[in-house]
Design a protein around this motif. Structure first.
Motif, PDB file in Angstrom:
ATOM      1  N   PRO A 130      12.481 -10.091  -0.370  1.00  0.00           N
ATOM      2  CA  PRO A 130      12.727  -8.707  -0.423  1.00  0.00           C
ATOM      3  C   PRO A 130      10.902  -8.822  -0.955  1.00  0.00           C
ATOM      4  O   PRO A 130      10.913  -9.863  -1.104  1.00  0.00           O
ATOM      5  CB  PRO A 130      13.186  -7.846  -2.241  1.00  0.00           C
ATOM      6  N   GLU A 131       9.757  -7.521  -0.206  1.00  0.00           N
ATOM      7  CA  GLU A 131       8.593  -7.826  -0.847  1.00  0.00           C
ATOM      8  C   GLU A 131       7.821  -6.124  -1.552  1.00  0.00           C
ATOM      9  O   GLU A 131       8.832  -5.577  -1.679  1.00  0.00           O
ATOM     10  CB  GLU A 131       7.435  -6.921  -0.111  1.00  0.00           C
ATOM     11  N   MET A 132       7.402  -6.879  -2.635  1.00  0.00           N
ATOM     12  CA  MET A 132       7.755  -5.854  -4.325  1.00  0.00           C
ATOM     13  C   MET A 132       6.021  -5.925  -4.162  1.00  0.00           C
ATOM     14  O   MET A 132       5.328  -6.907  -3.979  1.00  0.00           O
ATOM     15  CB  MET A 132       7.866  -6.964  -5.069  1.00  0.00           C
ATOM     16  N   ARG A 133       6.108  -4.380  -4.590  1.00  0.00           N
ATOM     17  CA  ARG A 133       3.915  -3.603  -4.157  1.00  0.00           C
ATOM     18  C   ARG A 133       4.026  -2.343  -5.581  1.00  0.00           C
ATOM     19  O   ARG A 133       5.795  -2.948  -6.177  1.00  0.00           O
ATOM     20  CB  ARG A 133       4.138  -3.363  -3.331  1.00  0.00           C
ATOM     21  N   TYR A 134       3.018  -2.365  -5.591  1.00  0.00           N
ATOM     22  CA  TYR A 134       3.066  -1.290  -7.193  1.00  0.00           C
ATOM     23  C   TYR A 134       2.337  -0.281  -6.320  1.00  0.00           C
ATOM     24  O   TYR A 134       1.612  -0.840  -5.682  1.00  0.00           O
ATOM     25  CB  TYR A 134       3.156  -1.850  -8.697  1.00  0.00           C
ATOM     26  N   THR A 135       2.485   1.039  -6.513  1.00  0.00           N
ATOM     27  CA  THR A 135       1.517   1.812  -5.773  1.00  0.00           C
ATOM     28  C   THR A 135       0.090   2.359  -7.033  1.00  0.00           C
ATOM     29  O   THR A 135       0.751   1.779  -7.964  1.00  0.00           O
ATOM     30  CB  THR A 135       2.182   3.301  -5.574  1.00  0.00           C
ATOM     31  N   PHE A 171      12.186  -4.007   2.280  1.00  0.00           N
ATOM     32  CA  PHE A 171      12.713  -5.517   3.186  1.00  0.00           C
ATOM     33  C   PHE A 171      13.364  -5.047   4.559  1.00  0.00           C
ATOM     34  O   PHE A 171      13.815  -3.935   4.916  1.00  0.00           O
ATOM     35  CB  PHE A 171      14.240  -6.542   2.167  1.00  0.00           C
ATOM     36  N   GLY A 172      13.323  -6.098   4.992  1.00  0.00           N
ATOM     37  CA  GLY A 172      14.149  -6.230   6.653  1.00  0.00           C
ATOM     38  C   GLY A 172      15.941  -5.885   7.228  1.00  0.00           C
ATOM     39  O   GLY A 172      16.435  -7.124   5.455  1.00  0.00           O
ATOM     40  N   ILE A 173      16.423  -5.587   7.450  1.00  0.00           N
ATOM     41  CA  ILE A 173      18.317  -5.893   7.492  1.00  0.00           C
ATOM     42  C   ILE A 173      18.361  -6.249   9.263  1.00  0.00           C
ATOM     43  O   ILE A 173      17.975  -5.508   9.971  1.00  0.00           O
ATOM     44  CB  ILE A 173      19.378  -5.379   6.854  1.00  0.00           C
ATOM     45  N   PHE A 179      17.349  -3.868  13.880  1.00  0.00           N
ATOM     46  CA  PHE A 179      16.591  -3.910  13.084  1.00  0.00           C
ATOM     47  C   PHE A 179      15.515  -2.766  12.395  1.00  0.00           C
ATOM     48  O   PHE A 179      15.801  -2.125  12.962  1.00  0.00           O
ATOM     49  CB  PHE A 179      15.295  -5.389  13.292  1.00  0.00           C
ATOM     50  N   PHE A 180      16.227  -2.573  11.113  1.00  0.00           N
ATOM     51  CA  PHE A 180      15.180  -1.385  10.290  1.00  0.00           C
ATOM     52  C   PHE A 180      14.895  -2.296   9.036  1.00  0.00           C
ATOM     53  O   PHE A 180      15.335  -3.473   8.227  1.00  0.00           O
ATOM     54  CB  PHE A 180      16.918  -0.941   9.394  1.00  0.00           C
ATOM     55  N   THR A 181      13.478  -0.948   8.331  1.00  0.00           N
ATOM     56  CA  THR A 181      13.182  -1.812   7.132  1.00  0.00           C
ATOM     57  C   THR A 181      13.845  -0.070   6.347  1.00  0.00           C
ATOM     58  O   THR A 181      13.685   0.613   6.718  1.00  0.00           O
ATOM     59  CB  THR A 181      11.797  -1.262   7.595  1.00  0.00           C
ATOM     60  N   ILE A 182      13.687  -1.273   5.049  1.00  0.00           N
ATOM     61  CA  ILE A 182      14.372  -1.039   4.017  1.00  0.00           C
ATOM     62  C   ILE A 182      13.268  -0.537   3.416  1.00  0.00           C
ATOM     63  O   ILE A 182      12.826  -1.605   2.421  1.00  0.00           O
ATOM     64  CB  ILE A 182      15.961  -1.385   3.581  1.00  0.00           C
ATOM     65  N   VAL A 183      13.398   0.447   2.008  1.00  0.00           N
ATOM     66  CA  VAL A 183      12.476   0.986   0.894  1.00  0.00           C
ATOM     67  C   VAL A 183      13.395   1.549   0.277  1.00  0.00           C
ATOM     68  O   VAL A 183      14.083   2.136  -0.016  1.00  0.00           O
ATOM     69  CB  VAL A 183      11.639   1.702   1.668  1.00  0.00           C
ATOM     70  N   ALA A 184      12.921   0.042  -1.117  1.00  0.00           N
ATOM     71  CA  ALA A 184      13.813   1.221  -2.448  1.00  0.00           C
ATOM     72  C   ALA A 184      12.536   1.242  -3.096  1.00  0.00           C
ATOM     73  O   ALA A 184      11.603   0.354  -3.351  1.00  0.00           O
ATOM     74  CB  ALA A 184      14.873   0.180  -2.948  1.00  0.00           C
ATOM     75  N   TRP A 185      12.878   1.925  -4.174  1.00  0.00           N
ATOM     76  CA  TRP A 185      11.652   2.323  -5.360  1.00  0.00           C
ATOM     77  C   TRP A 185      12.063   2.084  -6.827  1.00  0.00           C
ATOM     78  O   TRP A 185      13.524   2.132  -7.288  1.00  0.00           O
ATOM     79  CB  TRP A 185      11.500   3.783  -5.367  1.00  0.00           C
ATOM     80  N   GLN A 186      11.745   2.137  -7.281  1.00  0.00           N
ATOM     81  CA  GLN A 186      11.546   2.303  -8.897  1.00  0.00           C
ATOM     82  C   GLN A 186      12.408   1.410  -9.132  1.00  0.00           C
ATOM     83  O   GLN A 186      13.084  -0.212  -8.687  1.00  0.00           O
ATOM     84  CB  GLN A 186      11.564   3.895  -9.614  1.00  0.00           C
ATOM     85  N   GLY A 190      21.322   5.843   2.337  1.00  0.00           N
ATOM     86  CA  GLY A 190      19.452   6.741   2.272  1.00  0.00           C
ATOM     87  C   GLY A 190      19.393   7.836   2.732  1.00  0.00           C
ATOM     88  O   GLY A 190      20.541   8.272   3.926  1.00  0.00           O
ATOM     89  N   ARG A 191      18.146   7.523   3.114  1.00  0.00           N
ATOM     90  CA  ARG A 191      17.246   8.833   3.772  1.00  0.00           C
ATOM     91  C   ARG A 191      16.367   7.957   4.873  1.00  0.00           C
ATOM     92  O   ARG A 191      15.907   7.420   4.787  1.00  0.00           O
ATOM     93  CB  ARG A 191      16.996   9.977   3.172  1.00  0.00           C
ATOM     94  N   LEU A 192      16.361   9.351   6.241  1.00  0.00           N
ATOM     95  CA  LEU A 192      15.767   7.801   7.123  1.00  0.00           C
ATOM     96  C   LEU A 192      14.727   9.027   6.810  1.00  0.00           C
ATOM     97  O   LEU A 192      14.581  10.345   6.616  1.00  0.00           O
ATOM     98  CB  LEU A 192      15.951   9.044   8.785  1.00  0.00           C
ATOM     99  N   HIS A 193      13.344   8.467   6.874  1.00  0.00           N
ATOM    100  CA  HIS A 193      12.300   8.535   6.833  1.00  0.00           C
ATOM    101  C   HIS A 193      11.007   8.164   7.282  1.00  0.00           C
ATOM    102  O   HIS A 193      11.013   6.827   8.436  1.00  0.00           O
ATOM    103  CB  HIS A 193      11.563   7.969   5.072  1.00  0.00           C
ATOM    104  N   SER A 194       9.875   8.587   8.129  1.00  0.00           N
ATOM    105  CA  SER A 194       9.116   8.581   9.417  1.00  0.00           C
ATOM    106  C   SER A 194       8.052   8.818   8.677  1.00  0.00           C
ATOM    107  O   SER A 194       7.698   9.997   7.861  1.00  0.00           O
ATOM    108  CB  SER A 194       9.381   9.349  11.262  1.00  0.00           C
ATOM    109  N   ARG A 195       7.310   8.204   9.510  1.00  0.00           N
ATOM    110  CA  ARG A 195       5.336   8.018   8.806  1.00  0.00           C
ATOM    111  C   ARG A 195       4.336   7.512  10.185  1.00  0.00           C
ATOM    112  O   ARG A 195       5.183   6.633  11.522  1.00  0.00           O
ATOM    113  CB  ARG A 195       5.353   7.322   7.539  1.00  0.00           C
ATOM    114  N   THR A 196       3.404   7.419   9.918  1.00  0.00           N
ATOM    115  CA  THR A 196       2.367   7.298  11.738  1.00  0.00           C
ATOM    116  C   THR A 196       1.859   6.466  10.686  1.00  0.00           C
ATOM    117  O   THR A 196       0.817   6.961   9.378  1.00  0.00           O
ATOM    118  CB  THR A 196       2.260   8.068  11.920  1.00  0.00           C
TER     119      THR A 196
END
Lengths: 147, 141
Positions: B22-27, B36-38, B57-64, B84-90
């Motif tokens: 997992p890659e950890m970042r801070y906003t 992380f990818g699964i 292959f999917f990207t998972i995003v976890a918060w807090q 979780g929930r599907l989330h799209s962004r461009t």
């Protein structure tokens, strides 16, 4: 030593509206396949108490009988409940860049619109269908073709 | 006639293995985000009855809190159950092209790999092994 195998779990439920008419095609061996995109809306409150809307756009793929019914009954704006599995596909652009597409392979679609009064064509919407007929599903996942 | 609104329904459940740590970042406001990818396997029989395997292959995003726990406990190869929930962004690439990306925002994660011998890990009692992300969103009205 592992006692359990990893359960193969992959399920998605999503409701939304079609962003455009579905595309129905046939593979080389004559299998119908439909592609359509839906917008799924979510409302939430931001930390400062404001109501916000978040839209998720996702491609849906349907096969065989389900594809044909999708092609017949759904149009841009139609409301659906999709049940399926997540899948990803990789492809290469003309420039050689690799791209990944994440989409849903639907095995169950429920057509949620009752009769759309603005349409004269009665084949749209699910007016006249009882609840059971408004849900279409692929029963035999074993026959699912990979693409 | 029943006057219903279209439900806001968006739920994903997947099991898979991490393809990378997992890659950890801070906003900017200090919120922890772990990505992380699964790899998720699908087993099926093709039209000739042969058993096949296909990987997505999917990207998972976890918060807090969820981000902190997954960064601490999971690594490349770990088995995980994601809800979780599907989330799209461009996003726009350097050549001005718009691309659409779909990620899964985790609301719940279960670490399914037991710890390797060289990691300190006190197995928590089973009811604490799934950590729940507080659901902040409300029903619209």
């Amino acid at each position: 030593m592992a006692e359990f195998r990893l359960p193969a779990l992959n399920r998605v439920f999503i409701a939304g509206n079609l962003t455009r008419d579905p595309e129905l095609r046939y593979t080389a061996s004559g299998v119908p396949v439909a592609n359509f995109r839906i917008a799924s809306n979510r409302w939430y409150r931001s930390p400062d108490g404001e109501r916000r809307e978040d839209v998720c756009y996702v491609n849906i793929v349907a096969w065989q009988r389900l594809a044909e019914l999708v092609g017949e009954r759904l149009r841009k704006g139609s409301a659906v409940l999709i049940e399926g599995e997540m899948q990803s596909r990789q492809w290469e652009t003309e420039g050689g860049a690799r791209r990944t597409v994440v989409e849903i392979r639907a095995f169950r679609v429920q057509f949620l619109n009752r009769m759309d009064e603005s349409r004269t064509d009665q084949s749209h919407g699910s007016e006249g269908l009882d609840e059971e007929e408004s849900i279409v599903q692929v029963d035999d996942l074993v026959d699912d073709l990979p693409f | 006639m029943a006057d219903l609104r279209l439900p806001s329904l968006n739920f994903v459940q997947l099991t898979g293995r991490l393809t990378r740590d997992p890659e950890m970042r801070y906003t900017p406001s200090g919120v922890a985000v772990a990505t992380f990818g699964i790899a998720v396997n699908r087993y099926y029989k093709d039209s000739s009855g042969e058993s096949r395997e296909e990987t997505s292959f999917f990207t998972i995003v976890a918060w807090q809190k969820l981000a902190e726990r997954v960064a601490e406990l999971a690594h490349k190869g770990s088995s995980v159950l994601v809800e979780g929930r599907l989330h799209s962004r461009t996003w726009e690439s350097s050549d001005g092209q718009r691309h659409s990306v779909i990620e899964i925002h985790a609301q719940r994660l279960q670490m399914l790999s037991k710890a390797e011998g060289d990691r300190e890990y006190a197995p928590p009692p089973p009811e604490r092994e799934a950590f729940d992300e507080p659901v902040d969103d409300e029903m619209p009205f």
